[in-house]
Design a protein around this motif. Structure first.
Motif, PDB file in Angstrom:
ATOM      1  N   ASN A   1      -6.428   9.981 -13.186  1.00  0.00           N
ATOM      2  CA  ASN A   1      -5.221  10.010 -12.346  1.00  0.00           C
ATOM      3  C   ASN A   1      -4.728  11.455 -12.251  1.00  0.00           C
ATOM      4  OD1 ASN A   1      -4.971   7.192 -11.820  1.00  0.00           O
ATOM      5  ND2 ASN A   1      -4.253   6.908 -13.922  1.00  0.00           N
ATOM      6  N   LEU A   2      -5.407  12.234 -11.447  1.00  0.00           N
ATOM      7  CA  LEU A   2      -5.098  13.649 -11.321  1.00  0.00           C
ATOM      8  C   LEU A   2      -4.025  13.872 -10.260  1.00  0.00           C
ATOM      9  CD1 LEU A   2      -8.748  15.047 -11.402  1.00  0.00           C
ATOM     10  CD2 LEU A   2      -7.115  14.981 -13.299  1.00  0.00           C
ATOM     11  N   HIS A   3      -3.331  14.976 -10.408  1.00  0.00           N
ATOM     12  CA  HIS A   3      -2.368  15.380  -9.390  1.00  0.00           C
ATOM     13  C   HIS A   3      -3.123  15.685  -8.089  1.00  0.00           C
ATOM     14  CE1 HIS A   3       0.631  17.860  -7.284  1.00  0.00           C
ATOM     15  NE2 HIS A   3       1.534  17.284  -8.065  1.00  0.00           N
ATOM     16  N   PRO A   4      -2.525  15.384  -6.936  1.00  0.00           N
ATOM     17  CA  PRO A   4      -3.221  15.654  -5.666  1.00  0.00           C
ATOM     18  C   PRO A   4      -3.719  17.086  -5.524  1.00  0.00           C
ATOM     19  CG  PRO A   4      -1.302  14.296  -5.262  1.00  0.00           C
ATOM     20  CD  PRO A   4      -1.256  14.668  -6.720  1.00  0.00           C
ATOM     21  N   ILE A   5      -3.019  18.045  -6.119  1.00  0.00           N
ATOM     22  CA  ILE A   5      -3.481  19.432  -6.028  1.00  0.00           C
ATOM     23  C   ILE A   5      -4.830  19.591  -6.716  1.00  0.00           C
ATOM     24  CG2 ILE A   5      -3.036  21.824  -6.738  1.00  0.00           C
ATOM     25  CD1 ILE A   5      -1.316  20.905  -4.426  1.00  0.00           C
TER      26      ILE A   5
ATOM     27  N   ILE B   1     -15.181   0.594  -4.146  1.00  0.00           N
ATOM     28  CA  ILE B   1     -14.923   0.568  -5.587  1.00  0.00           C
ATOM     29  C   ILE B   1     -13.640   1.312  -5.954  1.00  0.00           C
ATOM     30  CG2 ILE B   1     -15.786   1.356  -7.842  1.00  0.00           C
ATOM     31  CD1 ILE B   1     -18.621   0.887  -6.732  1.00  0.00           C
ATOM     32  N   ILE B   2     -13.446   2.498  -5.381  1.00  0.00           N
ATOM     33  CA  ILE B   2     -12.344   3.362  -5.833  1.00  0.00           C
ATOM     34  C   ILE B   2     -11.142   3.374  -4.892  1.00  0.00           C
ATOM     35  CG2 ILE B   2     -13.961   4.828  -7.074  1.00  0.00           C
ATOM     36  CD1 ILE B   2     -13.634   6.948  -4.914  1.00  0.00           C
ATOM     37  N   GLY B   3     -11.288   2.836  -3.684  1.00  0.00           N
ATOM     38  CA  GLY B   3     -10.168   2.804  -2.753  1.00  0.00           C
ATOM     39  C   GLY B   3     -10.114   4.027  -1.854  1.00  0.00           C
ATOM     40  N   TRP B   4      -9.320   3.884  -0.786  1.00  0.00           N
ATOM     41  CA  TRP B   4      -9.289   4.890   0.266  1.00  0.00           C
ATOM     42  C   TRP B   4      -8.809   6.257  -0.212  1.00  0.00           C
ATOM     43  CZ3 TRP B   4     -10.726   6.771   4.719  1.00  0.00           C
ATOM     44  CH2 TRP B   4      -9.954   7.751   5.323  1.00  0.00           C
ATOM     45  N   GLU B   5      -7.693   6.285  -0.978  1.00  0.00           N
ATOM     46  CA  GLU B   5      -7.085   7.569  -1.338  1.00  0.00           C
ATOM     47  C   GLU B   5      -8.032   8.420  -2.169  1.00  0.00           C
ATOM     48  OE1 GLU B   5      -3.174   9.358  -3.688  1.00  0.00           O
ATOM     49  OE2 GLU B   5      -3.240   7.234  -3.112  1.00  0.00           O
ATOM     50  N   ARG B   6      -8.630   7.834  -3.178  1.00  0.00           N
ATOM     51  CA  ARG B   6      -9.559   8.612  -4.020  1.00  0.00           C
ATOM     52  C   ARG B   6     -10.850   8.934  -3.281  1.00  0.00           C
ATOM     53  NH1 ARG B   6      -8.802   6.653 -10.310  1.00  0.00           N
ATOM     54  NH2 ARG B   6      -6.521   6.576 -10.258  1.00  0.00           N
ATOM     55  N   TRP B   7     -11.284   8.010  -2.425  1.00  0.00           N
ATOM     56  CA  TRP B   7     -12.505   8.246  -1.645  1.00  0.00           C
ATOM     57  C   TRP B   7     -12.321   9.424  -0.698  1.00  0.00           C
ATOM     58  CZ3 TRP B   7     -14.112   7.417   3.600  1.00  0.00           C
ATOM     59  CH2 TRP B   7     -15.505   7.376   3.803  1.00  0.00           C
ATOM     60  N   PHE B   8     -11.118   9.580  -0.179  1.00  0.00           N
ATOM     61  CA  PHE B   8     -10.845  10.713   0.699  1.00  0.00           C
ATOM     62  C   PHE B   8     -11.143  12.026  -0.013  1.00  0.00           C
ATOM     63  CE2 PHE B   8      -7.915  14.061   2.105  1.00  0.00           C
ATOM     64  CZ  PHE B   8      -8.249  14.146   3.460  1.00  0.00           C
ATOM     65  N   PHE B   9     -10.717  12.160  -1.255  1.00  0.00           N
ATOM     66  CA  PHE B   9     -10.951  13.388  -2.009  1.00  0.00           C
ATOM     67  C   PHE B   9     -12.373  13.467  -2.570  1.00  0.00           C
ATOM     68  CE2 PHE B   9      -6.257  13.068  -2.409  1.00  0.00           C
ATOM     69  CZ  PHE B   9      -5.927  14.307  -1.882  1.00  0.00           C
TER      70      PHE B   9
END
Length: 379
Positions: free
Chosen positions: A51-55, A205-213
């Motif tokens: 769970n990293l910061h978006p930066i 598996i990981i969802g859209w938000e994490r997949w984006f990064f």
């Protein structure tokens, strides 16, 4: 235009000055690939599991994008047979390197090795060549695109670099699919679908938000890096009747550390002279080219090449010039009047775009008329 020679003609002149080891595979390139692969796996796992910061996710995405591009450069070298020679191992390693860019080894060798290298800057045969004025008049889509004002079109053209390699790869799959034998078509489709299945599976598996990064943003970054090179390889050079790499190719210069990390992909003229040679030896090839044909060789900083692309259109006129059809502005190309430090144009008469729907060949006639006007004014 100067007298043209084939890439074989140049290679025969330079080969006697090169060491024998330059023509052997360089397996040590795989060590760099291993580092990129481990960093890529580690980065994806970090984004996916922590769970990293978006930066931090953004910084990891930039690193992943750089890795995706560098693995693509290594895959390009591997599939030319300059790292390993056994076909099955070459294709397996090439598939791994191109996995992030979702391009299969069989398609790449057909598209890039067999077709682009053999027919470089041939308007009809090179799948990577940009269109001429005559082709523009025959394509409704191209006519529509070139109704857009030049500054707006240039902005969107550069923005599209972030997706262009992926889109062009899909286009090449459709374009060449019928050329493969029936027994190979399933392999081509499998090599295309497996990487995409992997990345789509990761999304589930990981969802859209994490997949984006973890994948999508790195893919955009990798596309932009790869296309920044590819866009400068030939698009400032003329269309040619003879596959002459000193006429139809451009080498760009980047900082040395970038050259090392990108496997010397900037040495593009050298690559077209010796596609089966490891890019490790291209600096040596460059020395001999500049010694033997300094007036023919084209090179410039990457930043200047990209700026020149921004300021010039991408439709060929009479093969050795570029034209902005809306205004009839004609620019030179490298070796034919283009000065990147002082870009100028001349005017030719063109037919308004509104008349092309009814008379698609009028622009060709107008181009010929413009050329005749040029001759009349000079006599």
């Amino acid at each position: 235009m100067k007298e043209l020679h084939t890439f074989g003609w140049y290679a025969a002149k330079i080969s006697p000055y090169l060491p024998k080891k330059a023509f052997q595979p360089v397996k040590s390139r795989l060590f760099g690939g291993m580092v990129y692969l481990l960093l890529t796996i580690g980065g994806i796992l970090a984004v996916s599991l922590l769970n990293l910061h978006p930066i931090w996710n953004l910084l990891i995405s930039v690193m992943l994008g750089f890795n995706f591009a560098s693995l693509g450069f290594l895959g390009h070298e591997i599939l030319h047979g300059t790292v390993v020679r056994k076909p099955w191992l070459r294709d397996a390693l090439g598939a791994m390197a191109f996995w992030p860019l979702c391009t299969g080894p069989k398609l790449w060798r057909k598209w890039h090795n067999v077709t682009h290298h053999v027919h470089t800057q041939d308007e009809e045969m090179d799948p990577d060549a940009w269109p001429s004025l005559e082709r523009l008049t025959k394509s409704r889509l191209l006519r529509w695109v070139y109704k857009i004002p030049f500054p707006i079109r240039a902005f969107f053209a550069f923005s599209s670099l972030s997706v262009m390699f992926t889109l062009h790869s899909i286009r090449m799959l459709v374009y060449f699919f019928k050329d493969f034998r029936s027994k190979n078509r399933s392999v081509i489709l499998l090599q295309f679908c497996l990487p995409w299945a992997t990345w789509i599976g990761l999304l589930l598996i990981i969802g859209w938000e994490r997949w984006f990064f973890a994948f999508l943003l790195p893919l955009f970054i990798a596309n932009f890096i790869v296309m920044s090179y590819i866009s400068t390889n030939h698009r400032l050079n003329p269309l040619v009747p003879v596959n002459d790499p000193l006429a139809n190719s451009l080498s760009v210069t980047v900082p040395k550390w970038v050259d090392v990390l990108h496997f010397h992909f900037s040495y593009h003229t050298e690559h077209h002279l010796f596609p089966a040679m490891s890019s490790k030896y291209y600096p040596l090839v460059k020395e001999h080219i500049k010694r033997m044909w300094p007036e023919r060789y084209h090179e410039m900083p990457m930043s200047k090449a990209l700026a020149t692309l921004w300021k010039t259109p991408r439709v060929y006129y009479q093969q050795n010039e570029l034209i902005e059809p809306r205004q009839g502005h004609v620019y030179g190309v490298l070796g034919n009047g283009l000065d990147p430090d002082h870009i100028t144009y001349r005017n030719v008469e063109v037919v308004p775009f509104s008349s092309l729907e009814k008379k698609p060949m009028t622009m060709k006639k107008a181009a010929e008329k413009g050329e005749n006007n040029k001759k009349d004014s000079s006599s």
